[in-house]
Design an enzyme around this catalytic site. Structure first.
Site: not given
Ligand SMILES: Nc1ncnc2c1ncn2[C@@H]1O[C@H](COP(=O)(O)OP(=O)(O)OP(=O)(O)O)[C@@H](O)[C@H]1O
Ligand SMILES: [Mg+2]
Lengths: 368, 651
Positions: A101, A249
């Site tokens: 921005y 995992d």
């Protein structure tokens, strides 16, 4: 910034001003201003076996101003450098989005914007990181706080004392910039660090006060650990000489997360020297665990094509060439299944805390 | 009566099933009667272009104007033509507005040679009477039907006779006639014939009162006259419209086109039947004399060669050559090498004049014209001319800037310019407004691969874009598909020539478009660089804490940008100096004015309604682009000429 303190510019600011100098010097010689930007891709990284980290290669791309294809990017790069220098002078940190921005506006007498969306400015910040060899943190650009820590660690954040052993089960939210100027580590009495992939498992361990029982630091980054979490783990590891264990995992993504923590990422290979923890160990879930811990097949998940492709790719990476690792990955491929940490709950809600981790630690059952 | 006749002539008794109902050959024979051409065309007026009231009005104007121009040119006079179309006064009540009116009065006045008194009645009231049919010479009229058919149409629809005033010179009297046609006999009937006072020293005026419709737009009187002006820049034309407007098309070329010469037929492609007739009609007593005398481009030597090839005696009597001999002769003619027909029998408009005409009447950015070398179809020499006017003109382009104000959002698309090119067709300088799709010119435009030149074209359609395609066929005999002279018949030789002309125009246009596109994209690129330079310099200045010579850095960077994007060349192509980019017979119009062979337009301002006497060109108001162009055009033309020769030398 309006009233910039009249202090001599720091090293990062000097590097940023160097971008302007590139333009000025080239213009003086009637040359096309050119930035050489290291290439950020797998083709341009090397694995330094001795140091155990991924390093950036020497290939660079030239970004020239007066080339129709690159002109806009060149201009944008200079604008981003300007915004980053402004942050340095003001001593502020900001987000990627705010940089977007800050640099976005309509160019004089035209209908063209300097930037049309954030996808254009984000990679330029990475370009500048690698070009100027400045870490994102050094550039004062932060990401979201997306990590948590609990354990016997005392920090100082903006002068506030933060005792991570006294923050309940929620712990302390790890900021994205943990460089010594922002975060000071006052004390750490832990024996090791456990970096957990998933927030859910970290919650389980925190709730069960696992860290108290085994005198460790529990860290999580909710998935791929953000830079702040990786950097904090590295600082604790380095400054207090304590080992780091990674719990993920059992799937190709888990292996990859581990490898990023250990050797660094391909995209920002040059940061490895400050982020990577080459001695980090892979504690689980291993493809051997279902056997060892009697996890039934039916709590596994079938590997999809993407998983298989990814796993095969990992097999080729230089840093996965150790025999144990080749076996680990091939075993997963052979079984055709992946397992989530959550699957341990099939045995008992507190199986992770009570059985799995204690046994792992006792048996020193990890991969390097 | 016929029955008894039938009985007496029927000698055999053949039983017939229904003897009463049949008509015998004799009965039929008795009914045979000559049909006068006038009667024929009364019933078949569509063949002459009077199929509906709107077209009839156009045809009347057209026939009168064509004749006026033919007559003046043939007499070596620069034509001044006044066309007046009025709503015919209806009895008593106020005349309706032009768009509602059904009766019009058309008056065409010329400054031609005038018509001798005795010739006036047959010219205006006898079909197939004229001076142009029995000759091979290029003219607008050729059949001897035009004006008398218009008169006949007037007579049929309003009952009013044709009014003629004609005067052959200052010393002669002006004659006034009122004539009508006796359709049974195809002979003139004179209602009035007197000497009158008439101001013009010379010329002809014809007035027709007809049933018609006035409607602007395609194929209107207005369009016709505008197109006449394009192809005839040597004509000074004034048109008083039925709505009371005055439109002036001033002369831009002040010399007459070269007089076309009358020629003999060329032997190539002549039809067998015509050869037989010529053999029969010739005044020559020997075959070689016939060949050399009655055809163009056949010398004694060529005649000898033909006879040899045909195995016929040089001295054979032409009348005695029939059958196989005639066929052998016909084949021998086609097999012999004969020079192309002389081209002075056709007088093309010329590249310069076409450019002037297009430039004057059509707004555009690019104009070009091509006159092809003469060619032959069926023994008739002809010349094809093609031209193009492309673009909307700098004024209009400036009024509607190319890029829309807001940048397009995703999924938005610029609206397609689905405009198709307009084809304007001419035969012997006469605009053809009807039956476009039956015309060889139109087919040739369709068959030209415009895409090769950067012009959009869907399959089997006209090319797209703001473009006017000009095609002119000049010939001693234009092969029309019908008597109403609306479409040119599709001979291979003709179509091929048209395509060659169009291709050349297309190539030049393509070149122009490509250059302009390149210049534009380089300009755009440089513009973008200029924007970026601005940004980069500002950012650098901030990075350097304000310690930077901004202007210096900016100029340095701009110099590099210019060097990298074509530099001076872009300025040139974008309307700086230089001629029309080495394109022959072309005009390129830029916002600064035209370049190339652009004409100086005299009194162009006068047609805007400004008083002609005023020293208009000095004022700064109207059409600044065009005006500036004039001085420049003169310079550019000179420059173009000198560069052209210079270039040639270099090569
Ligand atoms: N305005 C005029 N001034 C002088 N002569 C004229 C004028 N109008 C007609 N003529 C003569 O009258 C003749 C007949 O004119 P008309 O229009 O009927 O036939 P055309 O022009 O020969 O052929 P077409 O039928 O093709 O028009 C012309 O050939 C010409 O010699
Ligand atoms: Mg005529």
């Amino acid at each position: 910034m309006a009233q910039a303190k009249v202090k001599s510019p720091g090293p990062v600011e000097k590097k940023l001003v160097g971008v302007a100098d590139t333009v000025i010097v080239a213009a003086d010689k009637s040359k096309d201003p050119t930035l050489s930007i290291p290439v950020r891709s797998l083709a341009n990284v090397n694995f330094n076996e001795k140091r155990g980290i991924i390093e950036m290669g020497k290939r660079k791309q030239a970004r020239t101003f007066f080339n129709v294809g690159m002109a806009k990017k060149f201009m944008q790069t200079v604008l981003v450098a300007d915004a980053l220098a402004e942050l340095q002078r003001a001593g502020l940190t900001t987000s990627l989005r705010e940089i977007y921005y800050r640099t976005k506006h309509t160019m004089k007498d035209s209908h063209e914007n300097t930037f049309d969306n954030q996808n254009e400015s984000d990679p330029l910040i990475e370009d500048l990181e690698v070009t100027l060899a400045a870490l994102r943190e050094e550039l004062h650009v932060r990401a979201e706080n997306a990590g948590s820590i609990v354990g016997p660690v005392v920090l100082a954040d903006d002068g506030d004392r933060v005792d991570c052993a006294r923050l309940g089960k929620g712990g302390y939210s790890v900021p994205s910039i943990v460089e010594p100027e922002f975060i000071e580590i006052r004390r750490c009495t832990a024996d090791f660090i456990l970096l957990v992939e998933k927030g859910t498992q970290w919650n389980r361990l925190s709730e069960d006060k696992f860290w108290r029982r085994y005198n460790c630091v529990l860290l999580t980054g909710n998935g791929q650990p953000p830079r702040g979490v990786r950097r904090l783990a590295r600082r604790l590891h380095e400054e207090y000489k304590i080992p780091v264990y990674v719990l993920v995992d059992n799937d190709p993504w888990g292996y990859y997360i581990y490898s990023v923590v250990k050797q660094g990422s391909i995209n920002l290979a040059f940061e490895s020297q400050r982020m990577a923890i080459p001695k980090a160990k892979f504690i689980g879930l291993s493809s051997a665990d279902p056997d060892h811990y009697g996890l039934p097949r039916n709590v596994g998940i079938k590997l999809n094509d993407k998983d298989i492709g990814r796993a095969k790719e990992l097999l080729k990476y230089r840093w996965f060439q150790k025999k144990d690792w080749q076996e680990e990955i091939k075993r997963m491929l052979a079984s055709g299944l992946k397992y989530e940490l959550d699957a341990l709950a099939n045995k008992d809600f507190r199986y992770l805390t009570k059985t799995y981790l204690p046994r792992k630690l006792k048996e020193q059952d990890w991969l390097d | 009566m016929s029955t008894s006749l039938a009985k007496t002539t029927t000698t055999e008794k053949i039983p017939t099933a229904e003897p009463k109902a049949t008509v015998s050959a004799a009965e039929m024979g008795a009914r045979q009667r000559e049909i006068s051409v006038s009667e024929f065309f009364t019933k078949n007026r569509h063949l002459l272009g009077f199929d509906n009231p709107r077209k009839a009005l156009l045809t009347c104007v057209k026939e009168a104007v064509d004749n006026a121009l033919d007559a003046a040119e043939e007499a070596g006079i620069l034509p001044d033509v006044l066309v007046k179309v009025e709503v015919a006064p209806s009895n008593g009540s106020a005349p309706p507005p032009a768009s509602q009116a059904t009766r019009f009065r058309v008056t065409v006045t010329d400054n031609g040679p005038g018509i001798v008194r005795q010739q006036i009645p047959p010219i205006f009231a006898k079909l197939l009477y004229g001076s142009k049919f029995h000759r091979l010479r290029m003219s607008r009229g050729q059949q001897g039907i035009g004006i008398s058919a218009a008169g006949m149409y007037a007579q049929l629809t309003t009952g009013k006779p044709v009014q003629i005033i004609s005067r052959t010179g200052a010393r002669a009297a002006a004659h006034y006639f009122e004539v009508q046609i006796d359709t049974k006999k195809n002979e003139p009937r004179i209602f009035e014939n007197k000497k009158i006072d008439w101001k013009p020293p010379r010329g002809t005026q014809v007035t027709l009162e007809i049933e018609g419709r006035y409607q602007k737009g395609r194929a209107s009187v207005d369009e016709y006259l505008e197109q006449v002006a394009i192809a005839n820049p040597h004509v000074n034309l004034v048109y008083l419209t039925p709505e009371g407007e005055t439109r002036e098309y001033p002369r831009t070329i002040h010399e007459l086109p070269p007089q076309p010469k009358e020629i003999k037929p060329h032997p190539y492609g002549i039809e067998f039947g015509i050869l037989l007739r010529m053999l029969h009609d010739t005044k020559s007593h020997s075959l070689s004399g016939f060949l050399a005398g009655d055809f163009s481009r056949v010398s004694a030597a060529v005649a000898q060669e033909i006879c040899k090839t045909a195995k016929l005696s040089l001295n054979a009597r032409p009348r005695n050559i029939h059958g196989e001999d005639a066929e052998a002769l016909y084949k021998a003619i086609q097999a012999t090498k004969i020079m192309a027909p002389p081209s002075n029998c056709v007088s093309p408009i010329g590249e310069k004049a076409i450019l002037h005409g297009l430039y004057k009447q059509i707004k555009g950015d690019f104009y070009t014209a091509v006159t092809r070398p003469p060619s032959v179809y069926r023994g008739n020499p002809f010349v094809i001319e093609a031209g193009l006017a492309y673009g909307k003109g700098p004024e209009q382009a400036a009024a509607a800037p190319e890029a829309p104000a807001a940048p397009l959002a995703e999924g938005e698309q610029r609206e397609d310019d689905s405009e198709l090119a307009r084809v304007i067709r001419y035969a012997n300088r006469v605009p053809l407004l009807y039956q476009q799709s039956a015309c060889a010119t139109f087919k040739a435009v369709l068959e030209t691969a415009w895409r090769n030149y950067g012009i959009a074209q869907s399959k089997g359609a006209l090319p797209g874009g703001p473009m006017v395609v000009f095609v002119h066929m000049a010939s001693v005999w234009v092969p029309f598909t019908s008597e109403s002279k609306e479409a040119i018949a599709d001979y291979d030789e003709i179509r091929k020539e048209i395509k060659l002309g169009l291709q050349e125009c297309g190539r030049r246009l393509g070149m122009f478009l490509r250059r302009r596109e390149r210049a534009k994209s380089e300009f755009r690129r440089r513009n973008i660089f200029e924007l970026y330079i601005e940004e980069v310099v500002e950012a650098c200045a901030r990075l350097k804490g304000g310690k930077l010579a901004k202007e210096k850095l900016k100029t340095q960077l701009q110099k590099i940008a210019t060097k990298r994007t074509g530099g001076a060349r872009t300025d040139e192509i974008l309307g700086g100096d230089g001629g029309p980019e080495g394109l022959p017979h072309s005009i390129i119009v830029t916002p600064e004015g035209p370049e190339g062979e652009a004409p100086v337009l005299p009194g162009a301002e006068a047609s805007d309604g400004a008083p002609a006497e005023a020293p208009a060109p000095k004022t700064e108001k109207a059409a600044p682009g065009r005006r500036k162009g004039k001085a420049k055009a003169a310079r550019a033309t000179k420059a173009a000429r000198s560069t052209k020769t210079a270039k040639r030398k270099r090569r």
